[in-house]
Scaffold this motif. Structure first.
Motif, PDB file in Angstrom:
ATOM      1  N   THR A 178       0.775  -1.431  -0.093  1.00  0.00           N
ATOM      2  CA  THR A 178       0.084  -0.045   0.023  1.00  0.00           C
ATOM      3  C   THR A 178       0.766   1.259   0.007  1.00  0.00           C
ATOM      4  O   THR A 178       0.309   2.313  -0.308  1.00  0.00           O
ATOM      5  CB  THR A 178      -1.031  -0.018   1.298  1.00  0.00           C
ATOM      6  OG1 THR A 178      -0.195  -0.173   2.568  1.00  0.00           O
ATOM      7  CG2 THR A 178      -1.881  -1.070   1.125  1.00  0.00           C
ATOM      8  N   ASP A 179       2.172   1.186   0.173  1.00  0.00           N
ATOM      9  CA  ASP A 179       3.080   2.130   0.139  1.00  0.00           C
ATOM     10  C   ASP A 179       3.173   2.764  -1.186  1.00  0.00           C
ATOM     11  O   ASP A 179       3.734   3.675  -1.326  1.00  0.00           O
ATOM     12  CB  ASP A 179       4.422   2.126   0.910  1.00  0.00           C
ATOM     13  CG  ASP A 179       5.157   0.978   0.380  1.00  0.00           C
ATOM     14  OD1 ASP A 179       4.668  -0.408   0.447  1.00  0.00           O
ATOM     15  OD2 ASP A 179       6.044   0.956  -0.446  1.00  0.00           O
ATOM     16  N   LEU A 180       2.834   1.921  -2.189  1.00  0.00           N
ATOM     17  CA  LEU A 180       3.127   2.165  -3.591  1.00  0.00           C
ATOM     18  C   LEU A 180       1.982   2.861  -4.064  1.00  0.00           C
ATOM     19  O   LEU A 180       1.994   3.313  -5.312  1.00  0.00           O
ATOM     20  CB  LEU A 180       3.507   0.997  -4.306  1.00  0.00           C
ATOM     21  CG  LEU A 180       4.666   0.342  -4.025  1.00  0.00           C
ATOM     22  CD1 LEU A 180       5.001  -1.032  -4.726  1.00  0.00           C
ATOM     23  CD2 LEU A 180       5.767   1.310  -4.372  1.00  0.00           C
ATOM     24  N   LEU A 181       0.809   3.449  -3.403  1.00  0.00           N
ATOM     25  CA  LEU A 181      -0.143   4.298  -3.879  1.00  0.00           C
ATOM     26  C   LEU A 181       0.548   5.400  -4.580  1.00  0.00           C
ATOM     27  O   LEU A 181       1.251   6.242  -4.086  1.00  0.00           O
ATOM     28  CB  LEU A 181      -0.920   4.654  -2.759  1.00  0.00           C
ATOM     29  CG  LEU A 181      -2.220   5.464  -3.118  1.00  0.00           C
ATOM     30  CD1 LEU A 181      -3.292   4.661  -4.117  1.00  0.00           C
ATOM     31  CD2 LEU A 181      -2.966   6.223  -2.111  1.00  0.00           C
ATOM     32  N   LYS A 214       2.801   3.842   7.887  1.00  0.00           N
ATOM     33  CA  LYS A 214       3.845   3.252   7.396  1.00  0.00           C
ATOM     34  C   LYS A 214       3.903   3.305   5.744  1.00  0.00           C
ATOM     35  O   LYS A 214       4.787   3.258   5.259  1.00  0.00           O
ATOM     36  CB  LYS A 214       3.994   2.019   7.769  1.00  0.00           C
ATOM     37  CG  LYS A 214       4.958   2.210   9.185  1.00  0.00           C
ATOM     38  CD  LYS A 214       5.702   0.771   9.820  1.00  0.00           C
ATOM     39  CE  LYS A 214       4.820  -0.342   9.658  1.00  0.00           C
ATOM     40  NZ  LYS A 214       5.784  -1.497  10.444  1.00  0.00           N
ATOM     41  N   GLN A 215       2.543   3.831   5.015  1.00  0.00           N
ATOM     42  CA  GLN A 215       2.500   3.803   3.937  1.00  0.00           C
ATOM     43  C   GLN A 215       3.309   5.032   3.418  1.00  0.00           C
ATOM     44  O   GLN A 215       3.913   5.029   2.139  1.00  0.00           O
ATOM     45  CB  GLN A 215       1.145   3.962   3.372  1.00  0.00           C
ATOM     46  CG  GLN A 215       0.230   2.876   3.539  1.00  0.00           C
ATOM     47  CD  GLN A 215      -1.487   3.173   3.249  1.00  0.00           C
ATOM     48  OE1 GLN A 215      -2.035   3.082   4.010  1.00  0.00           O
ATOM     49  NE2 GLN A 215      -1.362   3.158   1.777  1.00  0.00           N
ATOM     50  N   LYS A 267       5.771  11.511   0.315  1.00  0.00           N
ATOM     51  CA  LYS A 267       4.388  11.466  -0.112  1.00  0.00           C
ATOM     52  C   LYS A 267       3.603  12.001   1.126  1.00  0.00           C
ATOM     53  O   LYS A 267       3.867  11.824   2.155  1.00  0.00           O
ATOM     54  CB  LYS A 267       3.803  10.106  -0.534  1.00  0.00           C
ATOM     55  CG  LYS A 267       4.603   9.440  -1.864  1.00  0.00           C
ATOM     56  CD  LYS A 267       3.813   8.488  -2.412  1.00  0.00           C
ATOM     57  CE  LYS A 267       4.096   7.214  -1.690  1.00  0.00           C
ATOM     58  NZ  LYS A 267       3.521   6.066  -2.425  1.00  0.00           N
ATOM     59  N   ILE A 294      -0.500  11.111   2.124  1.00  0.00           N
ATOM     60  CA  ILE A 294      -1.977  10.257   1.868  1.00  0.00           C
ATOM     61  C   ILE A 294      -3.124  10.522   2.304  1.00  0.00           C
ATOM     62  O   ILE A 294      -3.025  10.865   3.875  1.00  0.00           O
ATOM     63  CB  ILE A 294      -1.769   8.665   1.644  1.00  0.00           C
ATOM     64  CG1 ILE A 294      -0.428   8.159   0.743  1.00  0.00           C
ATOM     65  CG2 ILE A 294      -2.807   8.015   1.278  1.00  0.00           C
ATOM     66  CD1 ILE A 294      -0.423   6.714   0.906  1.00  0.00           C
ATOM     67  N   ALA A 351      10.011   3.546   0.183  1.00  0.00           N
ATOM     68  CA  ALA A 351       9.272   3.624   1.272  1.00  0.00           C
ATOM     69  C   ALA A 351      10.104   2.842   2.279  1.00  0.00           C
ATOM     70  O   ALA A 351      10.554   1.622   1.777  1.00  0.00           O
ATOM     71  CB  ALA A 351       7.936   3.258   1.419  1.00  0.00           C
TER      72      ALA A 351
END
Lengths: 322, 322, 322, 322
Positions: B47-50, C263-264, C270, C272, C319
């Motif tokens: 999900t960090d690749l969003l 942690k995303q 970034k 989110i 990340a």
């Protein structure tokens, strides 16, 4: 000696209960029941108990007990009581959510929050032990409810440790995910809102305010910190006095004039509440250990009350502090 | 552009590989295969690749690739290659342990530790990527092996982060258990001992010493720190020189004169080694990130070597540092 | 190549800036200034940089630079600029709070939040880089402000990692205290409220709402998660569309339809944001890495804008994910 | 009731001692001395004690006590006793390292490790409480020493929690540094080696083996895990029997047949030891809580022995477990 039985002893709350009861001066554990672990040493599951007890999990229940603790999953306590004929002389303390709400509790079950219901608990044979979030949040609001001062919308953000989710394996309890992480879940919709609402209404008949509750998953194992506020006319000093007065005779809940942090209560049965005024908002922080004051410790506190023991007996636990 | 495919892309090493490859200036990802997640967005699992990629997991493989990374469980790479007919022009880099040992590798697979085997890797089409513990420990011992100085029993204690155990749910990866905990597992019997032994023998023909290896589970998510020692005639200065010389032309492995700590390498492809003499013992500390230099980072390093790129391309990663 | 100088390079934000700049393809670091560490290797202080740079901290500044980053304590940037005569051709990016508010910024300094001020930043020579909490919270509210929809009181609870407090030693940054702990500080009174208010007013002229902000100290090192809500007429879908539209051309800020976790974004530049409606409340979660999007990463993003580079150059960071 | 005084009560071991003593059924605390905190509430420093005690730190000592605990820094206990004339009837238990070694202890001080010296402790008026690493390591080796089986070099790697370093602020105790980190310090040169050597020699006259000791800093607050091994002719079963026999009458030290992990003992006064044979090596894991069995808990255990109380009185502490 009070003779106690524990059903569902292999889980987190069951283990925590055994940890307390084996050192409780007035209690003798007659059995710790577990289907999945029947025959195994309790200390093979709760491995910190090595050297403290030779008990084994029992496959069956016996009736030579004075009190029965149910440490079962939500829904399972109701089933258990439908399927097992428990001697009427035995007091039952249920840690699930099955009998917390009036619609399920009927007139039989008392809601086991001593700071709200101590006298009712003392004379009850059926105790519905409160939820962990519910305990933490109510302890932050009861003194205001008792004065009819919950006259505005309430804003609550509370973060819980991983043990609140039980020992089941789940993506959100995986160490690699949860370590150093933080997340929100069930915003505005946590199931504990209902029991909180009922308690506040019990003290504050006209309570109809919205409870906005944002639960968070913290990256620690034990404890809940709730940060709450509402519009209020009280000054800091007035609020502190109301809180101190309310909790004056409750041995586990303390009012701190200083800023507080979660570890002050971890591994104890205590709650600490801090109140201060900012502009027109009354700000309240409340902290407990979710497995103790939020579950098994409070269950023992209720047992103490039922059997006429000192409320703190067996519950003067050393804080882990670090 | 090198066209890459990834098999087993939903796991930890697969995700880490994708994180590296999407920013690698000379690579284009053609597919990320996953049976269980076929059709889902890669960023729904990692999900960090969003916002970084719109890739979806592919249910099947295509052959329009130059390199195939296998990020499968131990045993599954072998099965996969038996059941899939991979075009002979495609280079294969396997992150499992299936082809690391000579008995399984035959003459076909090169052991993908650039600090040991760089020239062989450059000309190989089949790379068996080393294990994480094996990488960390070997980088601490190779300079001595190369000089024939591993003439005594070797003592190794190494602690790994939780990601080393993969994303499967297990009692020892539950946050409530692992947080603030430490434990030993597979003492003297870790499966990586074999690949370490083969590498040391490759450099040090007569190497017959005992490797005593105590692996530990640490309460952090990433990284391995290995503390090792053996009897040695070298002085601190001599040892430092030997290590510096050995790693002079290896861009990821550095020798520190100062005491080191794990977070110096976390989230990088680097290894750092520290050597010092105490009495008659030569003491060596070696640190890596288990998912990068210990897995996916090293896999990309091997890819860079095979395709004649600069060894560090796409691998100059910012350390997390904190 | 853009020639850059860093003042105050021994602290957390200074170190993080160096970590980014040494891998930035269009930047050459001319000096990293530090009074206390002059002459020492940068990698002796930021030890993860071993092998990445041979730079030493400089005792003095040189004027052969295009951009100067000030990574000084609050109050010290103002002093520094009063005491040092910086060539007018040099762009200055200040990471302190000294020039964020209009009363201090005058017409000279632009507030460096690209999602609010991108065009102004591009043509400015003086950038006041936003605060970390301020960045996280504003990114959660800007799309509503731009539509004039901040018409009600706003409720904010945000938890920060320990690096937000800098590297100074303090009781609340002691590992024994902070590990597994959680606490509130500066409730309703955090200094970032002012810069947030000014930004919201810039987009939403009539904005006069109360911002209730409860900051918390989390037991992790990096990251901020802000949970916010307000009364709103929007549906979830309408809100998501407004957020997606607002951030469509901003490469670092993403809108997730799914629940998000800290942690995303850790170790990335970034942000989110997640929005959803509950009853009459619009609920917004916003996450950033406090040292990157909340400090040094955003500073480099601003530099990229000033010098006409691609906004993401040098900032596509892997990340840490775990 | 035993009347107790505590000197140096504001530190970690002082606080831990107070936590134990306020619930000890046979102890009354007469004063908790602290220069720096004289006049302050003890619960203002050890904030988890709010509601448990109204004690204030005392600026001076009184002589109406039976036992005096010295919780001072290394070197300060010696100074304190030189500068203060303590009534000879008062038993002294010193938690520093000042009197642990025979050269400093003379014939006056007994080394306070009950598993080694119980009878001597019972009749002594001066107890030098062992070091935390020293306790953990000795408990892993004493049974072998008692049988004269320490006939080979011993290899020890032990990791300690942050509280072992005290509450002083230091770079290595900063949360941002220590969180998720691991490092080695004082390899082969830790000061506890001396007291360990003396104890082993006391049981094993001819003991002349090398003790190789690698101490590590773990990223947890409490606890020590020591992993040790040596060449041995014993089988697993023989070793287990020797350990069980040795500890049969010691209520706090237990032998586990199963693999153990640190949290089994955290927040208890217990030690758990596990032994198993691998090839020719006997492998031993030993765990304690550094502040309890490794410091203040053991001090109270010694007090219990001196005053003829049950050894476990006041020390049946609930493990934190999570």
């Amino acid at each position: 000696m009070i003779k106690a039985g524990v059903v569902g002893g292999a889980g987190y709350t069951g283990g925590e209960l055994v940890r307390i009861l084996i050192n409780h001066p007035s209690v003798e554990i007659k059995f710790v029941h577990s289907k999945s672990n029947a025959g195994n040493l309790v200390s093979d599951v709760h491995t910190d108990l090595l050297g403290d007890t030779d008990l084994r999990f029992s496959p069956s229940l016996t009736s030579d007990i004075d009190v029965l603790f149910l440490c079962l999953g939500h829904g399972d306590s109701k089933l258990f009581l439908e399927n097992n004929d428990i001697n009427k002389a035995i007091k039952i303390i249920d840690l699930s959510q099955d009998f917390r709400l009036k619609v399920n509790a009927g007139t039989r079950w008392a809601y086991g929050l001593p700071e709200l219901n101590r006298e009712a608990i003392k004379t009850s044979s059926f105790i519905a032990n409160p939820g962990c979030f519910a305990t933490c949040i109510q302890l932050g609001l009861l003194p205001l409810a008792a004065k009819g001062l919950l006259t505005n919308e309430i804003h609550i953000n509370a973060t819980t440790g991983s043990t609140g989710a039980g020992q089941g394996l789940a993506a959100t309890s995986h160490f690699s995910w949860r370590n150093n992480n933080l997340s929100v879940y069930k915003a505005f919709e946590h199931q504990h809102l209902n029991e909180i609402g009922e308690s506040l209404k019990q003290l504050n008949r006209k309570f109809e305010q919205v409870l906005n509750f944002i639960p968070q998953r913290g990256d620690f194992a034990r404890g809940i910190l709730a940060a709450m506020y509402l519009e209020s006319d009280l000054t800091t000093e007035e609020a502190q006095r109301i809180y101190r007065d309310y909790y004056a005779k409750h041995p586990f809940t303390h009012v701190s004039k200083k800023n507080i942090d979660l570890k002050q209560v971890v591994n104890t049965n205590k709650a600490i509440v801090h109140v201060e005024k900012h502009g027109t908002k009354l700000f309240i922080v409340s902290i407990i250990d979710n497995l103790l004051k939020g579950a098994s410790g409070q269950a023992v506190q209720n047992m103490n009350l039922i059997f006429g023991l000192e409320e703190t007996e067996g519950l003067r636990l050393k804080a882990v502090a670090f």
